[in-house]
Design a protein around this motif. Sequence first.
Motif, PDB file in Angstrom:
ATOM      1  N   LEU A   1     -11.301   1.956   3.099  1.00 35.49           N
ATOM      2  CA  LEU A   1     -10.961   0.754   2.935  1.00 35.49           C
ATOM      3  C   LEU A   1     -11.027  -0.007   4.002  1.00 35.49           C
ATOM      4  O   LEU A   1     -11.072   0.379   5.070  1.00 35.49           O
ATOM      5  CB  LEU A   1      -9.485   0.785   2.570  1.00 35.49           C
TER       6      LEU A   1
ATOM      7  N   SER B   1       0.854  -1.093  -0.126  1.00 31.88           N
ATOM      8  CA  SER B   1      -0.007  -0.087  -0.040  1.00 31.88           C
ATOM      9  C   SER B   1       0.753   0.979  -0.052  1.00 31.88           C
ATOM     10  O   SER B   1       2.034   1.193   0.374  1.00 31.88           O
ATOM     11  CB  SER B   1      -0.930  -0.015   1.232  1.00 31.88           C
ATOM     12  N   ASP B   2       0.279   2.150  -0.688  1.00 29.06           N
ATOM     13  CA  ASP B   2       0.923   3.553  -0.509  1.00 29.06           C
ATOM     14  C   ASP B   2      -0.032   4.839  -0.459  1.00 29.06           C
ATOM     15  O   ASP B   2      -0.633   5.017  -1.482  1.00 29.06           O
ATOM     16  CB  ASP B   2       1.703   3.871  -1.804  1.00 29.06           C
ATOM     17  N   GLY B   3      -0.237   5.268   0.775  1.00 34.80           N
ATOM     18  CA  GLY B   3      -1.095   6.360   0.951  1.00 34.80           C
ATOM     19  C   GLY B   3      -2.683   5.845   0.748  1.00 34.80           C
ATOM     20  O   GLY B   3      -3.166   4.816   1.197  1.00 34.80           O
ATOM     21  N   ASN B   4      -3.619   6.184  -0.374  1.00 36.45           N
ATOM     22  CA  ASN B   4      -4.751   5.517  -0.664  1.00 36.45           C
ATOM     23  C   ASN B   4      -4.825   4.702  -1.629  1.00 36.45           C
ATOM     24  O   ASN B   4      -5.691   4.794  -2.547  1.00 36.45           O
ATOM     25  CB  ASN B   4      -5.636   6.885  -0.740  1.00 36.45           C
ATOM     26  N   ASN B   5      -3.775   4.003  -2.060  1.00 38.83           N
ATOM     27  CA  ASN B   5      -3.558   3.041  -3.070  1.00 38.83           C
ATOM     28  C   ASN B   5      -3.160   1.789  -2.508  1.00 38.83           C
ATOM     29  O   ASN B   5      -2.218   1.553  -1.802  1.00 38.83           O
ATOM     30  CB  ASN B   5      -2.493   3.476  -4.125  1.00 38.83           C
TER      31      ASN B   5
ATOM     32  N   GLU C   1      -1.811  -2.442  -4.169  1.00 36.86           N
ATOM     33  CA  GLU C   1      -1.450  -3.095  -4.931  1.00 36.86           C
ATOM     34  C   GLU C   1      -1.737  -4.553  -4.737  1.00 36.86           C
ATOM     35  O   GLU C   1      -1.497  -4.942  -3.849  1.00 36.86           O
ATOM     36  CB  GLU C   1       0.082  -3.062  -5.082  1.00 36.86           C
TER      37      GLU C   1
ATOM     38  N   MET D   1      -3.254  -1.627  -9.425  1.00 40.76           N
ATOM     39  CA  MET D   1      -3.171  -0.729  -8.350  1.00 40.76           C
ATOM     40  C   MET D   1      -4.825  -0.191  -8.265  1.00 40.76           C
ATOM     41  O   MET D   1      -5.523   0.083  -9.178  1.00 40.76           O
ATOM     42  CB  MET D   1      -2.643   0.336  -8.744  1.00 40.76           C
ATOM     43  N   VAL D   2      -5.315  -0.171  -7.009  1.00 37.80           N
ATOM     44  CA  VAL D   2      -6.664   0.303  -6.505  1.00 37.80           C
ATOM     45  C   VAL D   2      -6.362   1.615  -5.964  1.00 37.80           C
ATOM     46  O   VAL D   2      -5.767   1.453  -4.726  1.00 37.80           O
ATOM     47  CB  VAL D   2      -7.412  -0.951  -6.175  1.00 37.80           C
ATOM     48  N   SER D   3      -7.321   2.512  -6.069  1.00 35.86           N
ATOM     49  CA  SER D   3      -7.384   3.802  -5.218  1.00 35.86           C
ATOM     50  C   SER D   3      -8.649   3.769  -4.451  1.00 35.86           C
ATOM     51  O   SER D   3      -9.643   3.153  -4.947  1.00 35.86           O
ATOM     52  CB  SER D   3      -7.203   5.027  -6.098  1.00 35.86           C
ATOM     53  N   PHE D   4      -8.797   4.167  -3.476  1.00 37.96           N
ATOM     54  CA  PHE D   4      -9.733   4.194  -2.546  1.00 37.96           C
ATOM     55  C   PHE D   4      -9.903   5.603  -1.652  1.00 37.96           C
ATOM     56  O   PHE D   4      -8.958   6.137  -1.453  1.00 37.96           O
ATOM     57  CB  PHE D   4      -9.763   3.036  -1.411  1.00 37.96           C
ATOM     58  N   ASN D   5     -11.163   5.740  -1.343  1.00 39.84           N
ATOM     59  CA  ASN D   5     -11.164   6.778  -0.148  1.00 39.84           C
ATOM     60  C   ASN D   5     -11.328   6.342   1.207  1.00 39.84           C
ATOM     61  O   ASN D   5     -10.963   6.559   2.145  1.00 39.84           O
ATOM     62  CB  ASN D   5     -12.865   7.618  -0.240  1.00 39.84           C
TER      63      ASN D   5
END
Length: 66
Positions: free
Chosen positions: A51, A33-37, A39, A45-49
């Motif tokens: 999780l 993970s990296d911030g709001n992403n 893997e 790669m999935v972005s989220f508000n």
Amino acid sequence: MFGALEKVEDNILPDATLQKNNIGLIVDEVMGSDGNNIELISGEMVSFNKLVLTTGSQPLVLPPKV
């Protein structure tokens, strides 16, 4: 609503409820993970508000008391 299921077919929260509330459901493994992403193991790669990660489990079925 919450409890143990003996098999996935017994799921009591239908996908339509999630879709109606704009909630995406992904069943996969997270590699990093990296911030709001995150893997996924597939490399996606999935972005989220927001999780929610769940670890899953294996139920332990106890023998009946005699």
